[in-house]
Write a protein that holds these residues in place. Sequence first.
Motif, PDB file in Angstrom:
ATOM      1  N   LYS A  52       0.823  -1.201   0.000  1.00  0.00           N
ATOM      2  CA  LYS A  52       0.000   0.000   0.000  1.00  0.00           C
ATOM      3  C   LYS A  52       0.859   1.254   0.000  1.00  0.00           C
ATOM      4  O   LYS A  52       0.509   2.259  -0.629  1.00  0.00           O
ATOM      5  CB  LYS A  52      -0.930   0.006   1.220  1.00  0.00           C
ATOM      6  CG  LYS A  52      -1.889   1.194   1.245  1.00  0.00           C
ATOM      7  CD  LYS A  52      -2.829   1.129   2.432  1.00  0.00           C
ATOM      8  CE  LYS A  52      -3.783   2.335   2.431  1.00  0.00           C
ATOM      9  NZ  LYS A  52      -4.716   2.303   3.591  1.00  0.00           N
TER      10      LYS A  52
ATOM     11  N   SER B 154       0.441   4.181  -2.642  1.00  0.00           N
ATOM     12  CA  SER B 154       0.008   5.490  -2.165  1.00  0.00           C
ATOM     13  C   SER B 154       0.955   6.574  -2.664  1.00  0.00           C
ATOM     14  O   SER B 154       0.531   7.671  -3.049  1.00  0.00           O
ATOM     15  CB  SER B 154      -0.046   5.513  -0.636  1.00  0.00           C
ATOM     16  OG  SER B 154      -1.001   4.592  -0.143  1.00  0.00           O
TER      17      SER B 154
ATOM     18  N   HIS C 220       6.544   0.853   5.224  1.00  0.00           N
ATOM     19  CA  HIS C 220       5.695   0.476   6.356  1.00  0.00           C
ATOM     20  C   HIS C 220       6.604   0.256   7.564  1.00  0.00           C
ATOM     21  O   HIS C 220       7.174  -0.822   7.744  1.00  0.00           O
ATOM     22  CB  HIS C 220       4.921  -0.804   6.043  1.00  0.00           C
ATOM     23  CG  HIS C 220       3.893  -0.651   4.966  1.00  0.00           C
ATOM     24  ND1 HIS C 220       2.544  -0.734   5.216  1.00  0.00           N
ATOM     25  CD2 HIS C 220       4.008  -0.421   3.632  1.00  0.00           C
ATOM     26  CE1 HIS C 220       1.882  -0.579   4.086  1.00  0.00           C
ATOM     27  NE2 HIS C 220       2.754  -0.394   3.100  1.00  0.00           N
TER      28      HIS C 220
ATOM     29  N   ASP D 299       4.469   2.949  11.015  1.00  0.00           N
ATOM     30  CA  ASP D 299       3.317   2.055  11.121  1.00  0.00           C
ATOM     31  C   ASP D 299       3.577   0.843  10.240  1.00  0.00           C
ATOM     32  O   ASP D 299       3.646   0.970   9.016  1.00  0.00           O
ATOM     33  CB  ASP D 299       2.031   2.775  10.691  1.00  0.00           C
ATOM     34  CG  ASP D 299       0.780   1.964  10.966  1.00  0.00           C
ATOM     35  OD1 ASP D 299       0.884   0.734  11.182  1.00  0.00           O
ATOM     36  OD2 ASP D 299      -0.325   2.550  10.962  1.00  0.00           O
TER      37      ASP D 299
ATOM     38  N   ASP E 242      -2.250  -2.120   6.154  1.00  0.00           N
ATOM     39  CA  ASP E 242      -3.306  -1.188   5.741  1.00  0.00           C
ATOM     40  C   ASP E 242      -3.118   0.178   6.417  1.00  0.00           C
ATOM     41  O   ASP E 242      -4.081   0.859   6.733  1.00  0.00           O
ATOM     42  CB  ASP E 242      -4.682  -1.769   6.086  1.00  0.00           C
ATOM     43  CG  ASP E 242      -5.803  -1.017   5.374  1.00  0.00           C
ATOM     44  OD1 ASP E 242      -5.585  -0.585   4.226  1.00  0.00           O
ATOM     45  OD2 ASP E 242      -6.888  -0.852   5.963  1.00  0.00           O
TER      46      ASP E 242
ATOM     47  N   ASP F  36      -2.526   4.076   7.246  1.00  0.00           N
ATOM     48  CA  ASP F  36      -3.127   5.271   6.641  1.00  0.00           C
ATOM     49  C   ASP F  36      -2.019   6.234   6.222  1.00  0.00           C
ATOM     50  O   ASP F  36      -1.385   6.871   7.064  1.00  0.00           O
ATOM     51  CB  ASP F  36      -4.071   5.942   7.636  1.00  0.00           C
ATOM     52  CG  ASP F  36      -4.751   7.173   7.054  1.00  0.00           C
ATOM     53  OD1 ASP F  36      -4.682   7.375   5.821  1.00  0.00           O
ATOM     54  OD2 ASP F  36      -5.364   7.928   7.821  1.00  0.00           O
TER      55      ASP F  36
ATOM     56  N   GLU G  10      -2.545   8.822   4.063  1.00  0.00           N
ATOM     57  CA  GLU G  10      -3.110  10.065   3.555  1.00  0.00           C
ATOM     58  C   GLU G  10      -2.578  11.314   4.253  1.00  0.00           C
ATOM     59  O   GLU G  10      -2.340  12.333   3.590  1.00  0.00           O
ATOM     60  CB  GLU G  10      -4.637  10.019   3.642  1.00  0.00           C
ATOM     61  CG  GLU G  10      -5.327  11.110   2.841  1.00  0.00           C
ATOM     62  CD  GLU G  10      -4.954  11.095   1.364  1.00  0.00           C
ATOM     63  OE1 GLU G  10      -4.936  12.184   0.760  1.00  0.00           O
ATOM     64  OE2 GLU G  10      -4.661  10.003   0.820  1.00  0.00           O
TER      65      GLU G  10
ATOM     66  N   ALA H 229      -2.942  11.900  12.717  1.00  0.00           N
ATOM     67  CA  ALA H 229      -3.857  12.451  11.718  1.00  0.00           C
ATOM     68  C   ALA H 229      -3.348  13.780  11.185  1.00  0.00           C
ATOM     69  O   ALA H 229      -3.649  14.174  10.055  1.00  0.00           O
ATOM     70  CB  ALA H 229      -5.249  12.621  12.322  1.00  0.00           C
TER      71      ALA H 229
END
Length: 255
Positions: free
Chosen positions: A19, A23, A101, A135, A139, A141, A143, A175
């Motif tokens: 991913k 991404s 990752h 992380d 999966d 994140d 973004e 976030a």
Amino acid sequence: MEVKRPLLLISNDDGYQAKGINSLVDMLSDVGDIIVCAPESARSGFSCAFSAELPLRLRLRQKREGLEVWSCNGTPVDCVKMALAEIVPRKPDMVIGGINHGDNASVNVHYSGTMGVTLEGCMKYIPSVAFSLCDHSADADFEPLRPFVRSITQRVLTEGLPTGVCLNVNFPVAAAFKGVRICRMAKGTWGNEVVKCSHPRDYDYWWMVGSYTNDEPEAEDTDNWALRHGYVAITPTQTDVTAYQAMERLKEWDL
């Protein structure tokens, strides 16, 4: 006269299907033409290793306007070498590793296949950057990284990097980030790295595991501190590993 879009060569150590790398392609698809050449499966911990005896294979996985995706059965460095020798139509404007990752801060830089990609590009005199997220989830994140990945990439394309210097960029899991810190790699160590197990067929085997210790947790100028406090950590990293300060001392030895 037609103006060529920048050419970005992207690889990783998590494999072309991860991913993180997909991404990254999505984040940069409008910045330039992209060629991905990445391992056919995970190759974490391969650092700057390359295949001296293993025959290498390339497989075209996807091709569309502005994007080619290739896989290679070798190491991350093999992927860069193969892409430069066999795939790219011209010298890339950037080599980018990631998005990994898991973090590549502190001494992890010496083990990381993602950094292997970036150091290989740097040794070929191509501006090179590694992106990693703290992380390990398949999966994860990615973004929140988008504006920073784009701005760093565009800045490097515009201004370049000093010869022999690449960027190791690590992101905390958040976030939103508190900002960006330009920092050095922390001094750290890995311990408890080997776990011995007994097989039912009466032989021993070992797993490489380990736990990381930050040996200077209060030092506020390090990548570990920045990540722990919610900042994006950018560490300029050089391919010249000469210990210049030690040279004068060694010259005093009676050899």
